[in-house]
Design an enzyme around this catalytic site. Structure first.
Site, PDB file in Angstrom:
ATOM      1  N   ASP A  88       0.847  -1.188   0.000  1.00  0.00           N
ATOM      2  CA  ASP A  88       0.000   0.000   0.000  1.00  0.00           C
ATOM      3  C   ASP A  88       0.885   1.242   0.000  1.00  0.00           C
ATOM      4  OD1 ASP A  88      -2.158  -1.693   0.290  1.00  0.00           O
ATOM      5  OD2 ASP A  88      -2.970  -0.697   2.059  1.00  0.00           O
ATOM      6  N   HIS A 144       4.068  -7.606   0.200  1.00  0.00           N
ATOM      7  CA  HIS A 144       3.656  -8.896  -0.356  1.00  0.00           C
ATOM      8  C   HIS A 144       4.352  -9.160  -1.696  1.00  0.00           C
ATOM      9  CE1 HIS A 144      -0.028  -9.690   2.270  1.00  0.00           C
ATOM     10  NE2 HIS A 144       0.463  -8.535   2.701  1.00  0.00           N
ATOM     11  N   SER A 247       8.270   3.161   5.125  1.00  0.00           N
ATOM     12  CA  SER A 247       9.436   3.469   4.307  1.00  0.00           C
ATOM     13  C   SER A 247       9.101   3.301   2.832  1.00  0.00           C
ATOM     14  CB  SER A 247      10.625   2.597   4.700  1.00  0.00           C
ATOM     15  OG  SER A 247      11.806   3.112   4.136  1.00  0.00           O
TER      16      SER A 247
END
Length: 278
Positions: A88, A144, A247
């Protein structure tokens, strides 16, 4: 040079990050509830997506920051050849790697060899593709797999811990190739690919699903760890790592992998959505 950029050069990066590391793991309820509440309000965090929607139920701030989402909170693109977004956040930049150089921001770039800490390892990506995703404090902080792959090697590259916020990316030359980072090399069905977990000031802590906490400790030299023969294979969309606070993650693909979609700088993205097609 603005004052905020100047601070990036003079602040004691690692000392501050060590303090924040421990502060975000303090279980004292008034403290952790204050920090969590401030982030939820300031960044309008959507707790309805979380597996545990009650902000006060988390053991400490870092448990909240690395919270798990509900199983139905993210959808995986149904096309089996779609290249998935690994996190995200927002697209910092994406596109072609040109003669080994990766675009950072207007007037700024760096080389794949610098980023990976290895000239030979960078050769497959000389004219490949890249996508850089910036995670802000409001985002889900687990990373992911964009496609299935077998873990070959990790490389912990030492460096600075500059902020990776847009103001710093625009102003600090070769920022992503200078920050402390963990380079994860995979072999997929169509060839090699790389995911780079880039640390940042106050948040330079990275954990993987195969090794647990990797950063800290901080490195004084390049640290390589081979996973050949261990058969660590992660499926498409499987969790592979997390930032203990936010980050940037950078994905590198060889030219033969296919094409990325036309992604705009600062475009919001979610893990599992399509970034391109194999």
């Amino acid at each position: 040079m603005t004052f905020n950029v100047l601070l990036q050069y003079i602040l004691p990066h690692r000392a501050l990050s060590r303090v924040v590391y421990w502060a975000t793991r303090w279980t004292f309820a008034p403290w952790k509830n204050f920090l969590i509440g401030k982030i939820v309000r300031s960044y309008q965090v959507n707790m309805a997506e979380a597996a545990q929607p009650d902000p006060r139920a988390y053991q400490h701030f870092n448990a909240f920051f690395t919270r798990k989402l509900r199983a139905d909170a993210r959808r995986v693109d149904s096309d089996p050849k779609a290249l998935l977004c690994p996190a995200d956040g927002r697209i910092s930049q994406s596109g072609a790697i040109v003669d080994g150089r990766i675009f950072q921001a207007k007037g700024q770039d760096y080389t794949a060899a610098e980023l990976l800490g290895d000239e030979a390892a960078a050769r497959p990506y000389r004219n490949g593709r890249f996508a850089t995703v910036y995670l802000s404090p409001r985002d889900y902080h687990r990373v992911h797999m964009p496609l299935a792959g077998r873990l070959k090697e990790t490389v912990h590259v030492p460096g600075r811990i500059f902020s990776v916020a847009p103001f710093a990316v625009a102003a600090i030359p070769r920022l992503f190739a200078r920050n402390e980072r963990l380079v994860c090399h995979f072999e997929g069905e169509h060839g090699p690919f790389v995911l780079v977990m880039v640390g940042a000031i106050l948040v330079s802590s990275v954990a993987t699903v195969w090794d647990g906490l990797v950063i800290p400790p901080y490195a004084s030299g390049i640290r390589r760890k081979s996973f050949e023969g261990q058969n660590i294979t992660l499926e498409r969309f499987a969790e592979m790592a997390r930032f203990n606070m936010g980050s940037t993650v950078i994905m590198l693909l060889p030219e033969s992998f296919g094409e990325l979609d036309a992604l705009q700088s600062q475009q919001p993205v979610q893990v599992g959505q399509r970034l391109g097609r194999l």
